[in-house]
Design a protein around this motif. Structure first.
Motif, PDB file in Angstrom:
ATOM      1  N   MET A   1      43.513  74.476  40.788  1.00  0.00           N
ATOM      2  CA  MET A   1      44.894  74.386  41.284  1.00  0.00           C
ATOM      3  C   MET A   1      45.384  73.086  41.440  1.00  0.00           C
ATOM      4  O   MET A   1      44.823  72.024  41.968  1.00  0.00           O
ATOM      5  N   GLU A   2      46.499  72.755  40.534  1.00  0.00           N
ATOM      6  CA  GLU A   2      47.243  71.633  40.395  1.00  0.00           C
ATOM      7  C   GLU A   2      47.835  71.052  41.655  1.00  0.00           C
ATOM      8  O   GLU A   2      48.574  71.726  42.368  1.00  0.00           O
ATOM      9  N   GLN A   3      47.886  69.940  41.817  1.00  0.00           N
ATOM     10  CA  GLN A   3      48.752  69.068  43.067  1.00  0.00           C
ATOM     11  C   GLN A   3      49.965  69.294  42.535  1.00  0.00           C
ATOM     12  O   GLN A   3      50.511  68.946  41.345  1.00  0.00           O
ATOM     13  N   PRO A   4      51.108  69.430  43.434  1.00  0.00           N
ATOM     14  CA  PRO A   4      52.514  69.480  43.003  1.00  0.00           C
ATOM     15  C   PRO A   4      53.210  68.014  42.796  1.00  0.00           C
ATOM     16  O   PRO A   4      52.633  67.200  43.278  1.00  0.00           O
ATOM     17  N   ALA A   5      53.767  68.120  41.767  1.00  0.00           N
ATOM     18  CA  ALA A   5      54.497  66.710  41.277  1.00  0.00           C
ATOM     19  C   ALA A   5      55.587  66.354  42.332  1.00  0.00           C
ATOM     20  O   ALA A   5      55.608  65.080  42.460  1.00  0.00           O
ATOM     21  N   GLU A   6      56.236  67.160  42.944  1.00  0.00           N
ATOM     22  CA  GLU A   6      57.138  66.799  44.067  1.00  0.00           C
ATOM     23  C   GLU A   6      56.751  66.649  45.189  1.00  0.00           C
ATOM     24  O   GLU A   6      55.702  67.151  45.630  1.00  0.00           O
ATOM     25  N   ALA A   7      57.494  65.614  46.355  1.00  0.00           N
ATOM     26  CA  ALA A   7      57.063  65.859  47.384  1.00  0.00           C
ATOM     27  C   ALA A   7      57.271  67.222  48.170  1.00  0.00           C
ATOM     28  O   ALA A   7      58.217  67.886  48.117  1.00  0.00           O
ATOM     29  N   PRO A   8      56.123  67.464  48.732  1.00  0.00           N
ATOM     30  CA  PRO A   8      56.129  68.963  49.416  1.00  0.00           C
ATOM     31  C   PRO A   8      57.010  69.292  50.380  1.00  0.00           C
ATOM     32  O   PRO A   8      57.274  68.284  51.206  1.00  0.00           O
ATOM     33  N   GLN A   9      57.755  70.328  50.668  1.00  0.00           N
ATOM     34  CA  GLN A   9      58.548  70.707  51.729  1.00  0.00           C
ATOM     35  C   GLN A   9      57.495  71.129  52.971  1.00  0.00           C
ATOM     36  O   GLN A   9      56.553  71.796  52.669  1.00  0.00           O
ATOM     37  N   ALA A  10      58.041  71.144  54.012  1.00  0.00           N
ATOM     38  CA  ALA A  10      57.420  71.672  55.083  1.00  0.00           C
ATOM     39  C   ALA A  10      57.200  73.153  55.199  1.00  0.00           C
ATOM     40  O   ALA A  10      58.006  73.824  54.524  1.00  0.00           O
ATOM     41  N   ALA A  11      56.168  73.561  55.779  1.00  0.00           N
ATOM     42  CA  ALA A  11      55.819  75.039  55.798  1.00  0.00           C
ATOM     43  C   ALA A  11      56.864  75.899  56.485  1.00  0.00           C
ATOM     44  O   ALA A  11      57.762  75.032  57.276  1.00  0.00           O
ATOM     45  N   PRO A  12      57.428  77.008  56.263  1.00  0.00           N
ATOM     46  CA  PRO A  12      58.234  77.676  56.681  1.00  0.00           C
ATOM     47  C   PRO A  12      58.223  77.868  58.234  1.00  0.00           C
ATOM     48  O   PRO A  12      57.101  77.566  58.840  1.00  0.00           O
ATOM     49  N   ARG A  13      59.180  78.019  59.103  1.00  0.00           N
ATOM     50  CA  ARG A  13      59.274  77.742  60.277  1.00  0.00           C
ATOM     51  C   ARG A  13      58.563  78.694  61.164  1.00  0.00           C
ATOM     52  O   ARG A  13      57.796  78.679  62.059  1.00  0.00           O
ATOM     53  N   ARG A  14      58.370  79.997  60.666  1.00  0.00           N
ATOM     54  CA  ARG A  14      57.851  81.087  61.368  1.00  0.00           C
ATOM     55  C   ARG A  14      56.242  80.806  61.099  1.00  0.00           C
ATOM     56  O   ARG A  14      55.493  80.891  62.410  1.00  0.00           O
ATOM     57  N   ILE A  15      55.898  80.502  59.901  1.00  0.00           N
ATOM     58  CA  ILE A  15      54.513  80.042  59.951  1.00  0.00           C
ATOM     59  C   ILE A  15      53.997  78.781  60.832  1.00  0.00           C
ATOM     60  O   ILE A  15      52.912  78.988  61.405  1.00  0.00           O
ATOM     61  N   SER A  16      55.032  77.799  60.828  1.00  0.00           N
ATOM     62  CA  SER A  16      54.675  76.805  61.590  1.00  0.00           C
ATOM     63  C   SER A  16      54.457  76.962  63.216  1.00  0.00           C
ATOM     64  O   SER A  16      53.618  76.345  63.872  1.00  0.00           O
ATOM     65  N   GLN A  17      55.463  77.920  63.658  1.00  0.00           N
ATOM     66  CA  GLN A  17      55.184  78.386  64.763  1.00  0.00           C
ATOM     67  C   GLN A  17      53.934  79.060  65.141  1.00  0.00           C
ATOM     68  O   GLN A  17      53.538  79.099  66.347  1.00  0.00           O
ATOM     69  N   GLU A  18      53.635  80.023  64.142  1.00  0.00           N
ATOM     70  CA  GLU A  18      52.188  80.637  64.416  1.00  0.00           C
ATOM     71  C   GLU A  18      51.193  79.820  64.669  1.00  0.00           C
ATOM     72  O   GLU A  18      49.964  79.876  65.302  1.00  0.00           O
ATOM     73  N   ARG A  19      51.269  78.753  63.752  1.00  0.00           N
ATOM     74  CA  ARG A  19      50.284  77.706  63.605  1.00  0.00           C
ATOM     75  C   ARG A  19      50.160  76.891  65.042  1.00  0.00           C
ATOM     76  O   ARG A  19      49.076  76.545  65.582  1.00  0.00           O
ATOM     77  N   GLN A  20      51.305  76.791  65.587  1.00  0.00           N
ATOM     78  CA  GLN A  20      51.436  75.969  66.965  1.00  0.00           C
ATOM     79  C   GLN A  20      50.723  76.748  68.133  1.00  0.00           C
ATOM     80  O   GLN A  20      50.051  76.213  69.008  1.00  0.00           O
ATOM     81  N   LYS A  21      51.058  77.996  67.880  1.00  0.00           N
ATOM     82  CA  LYS A  21      50.380  79.147  68.961  1.00  0.00           C
ATOM     83  C   LYS A  21      49.008  79.136  68.860  1.00  0.00           C
ATOM     84  O   LYS A  21      48.246  79.044  69.678  1.00  0.00           O
TER      85      LYS A  21
END
Length: 293
Positions: A1-21
């Motif tokens: 798996m190669e690293q992305p060339a561009e700066a990564p965007q944040a994970a989708p808001r729904r996923i981020s909320q699930e991780r927070q919980k």
């Protein structure tokens, strides 16, 4: 798996909320990191989040549950792999019992990761990292948040420990640690954690609304899901569960035990590790079923 060339965007808001919980910790920084624990191993790429003083590693940017985590509270040093070169992308996290080699996408990303990690573990902004004004502003904001989080945790735990560590002729080895199901979350966050992670348990101990006492949040599932909250008042040498008929116990762990015993085990402490183990068992069972079919 190669690293992305561009700066990564944040994970989708729904996923981020699930991780927070699931983690119960505030998100401070995130992005791709390649890690390895030994020089004989290959680097493995993870979507990585810095929450509190923990690093959570995800196999995929959109995965709601982490594959493993690293507690940075025992961090002793962060060292560049190539100290004589202008390359901050690759560095070593040295802990008391292990060493983790880390590689960021580029030098700027490496500087940010080191800056945030050192800030939350040492509670001070590192002076030897050439960070931009924008990066420093974000790091100072994180420093303020982490200091407030530590104060709240210390207030809650010190109240418990001061009482539980008093001499006790009947039980001199009374544990002073907070129960595993204690989370420094609000009433709303506790409800969301219970609703979204039923495999983890259904009883959470949390700070009370006045930050001096505690509260129990439980989720019953009878004919329909039901959320209830119980106030736990802190006294000089005891805790009072505010029921119709008050119940007085010696420790916060006794508070948890009371609810578990009185419900004949129907209430179970909410523990993240339990949830992760159950998830892994389910995934393993599904894999075996697919293999047989």
């Amino acid at each position: 798996m190669e690293q992305p060339a561009e700066a990564p965007q944040a994970a989708p808001r729904r996923i981020s909320q699930e991780r927070q919980k699931l983690t119960g910790l505030p998100l401070y920084f995130q992005g791709y990191l390649s890690v390895r624990r030994s020089e004989c191993q290959e680097f493995r790429l993870f979507w990585t989040e810095l929450r509190g003083t923990m690093l959570f590693f995800y196999d995929d940017k959109k995965a709601p549950k982490y594959s493993h985590k690293l507690d940075l509270s025992a961090l002793t040093s962060v060292t560049n792999i190539y100290p004589n070169e202008n390359d901050s992308a690759q560095f070593i996290l040295m802990l008391l019992n292990e060493k983790l080699e880390v590689k960021a996408d580029n030098c700027e990303s490496g500087k940010e990761w080191k800056g945030f990690i050192l800030t939350v573990t040492k509670l001070s902004v590192p002076l030897d990292e050439s960070l931009s004004p924008g990066q420093l502003t974000k790091i100072h904001e994180v420093l303020d948040k982490e200091k407030k989080r530590r104060i709240m945790l210390n207030d809650c735990s010190s109240t418990s420990q001061n009482k539980e560590s008093l001499p006790n002729k009947d039980n001199s080895s009374t544990a002073t640690a907070m129960p595993a199901c204690f989370y420094a979350v609000s009433r709303k966050e506790a409800i969301e954690m219970l609703e979204n992670n039923p495999l983890c348990g259904n009883l959470i101990l949390r700070p009370g609304s006045d930050s001096k006492n505690y509260a129990i949040t439980v989720r019953h599932v009878l004919h329909a899901p039901c959320i209830k909250h119980y106030r736990v008042t802190s006294r000089e040498r005891s805790y009072v569960i505010e029921l119709e008929r008050q119940v007085t116990v010696k420790s916060l762990q006794d508070v948890i035990n009371y609810f578990v015993i009185q419900t004949h085990g129907n209430l179970k402490p909410f523990i993240m590790q339990t949830c992760n183990e159950a998830l892994q068992m389910d995934q393993s069972s599904e894999s075996k079923t697919q293999e047989k079919s």
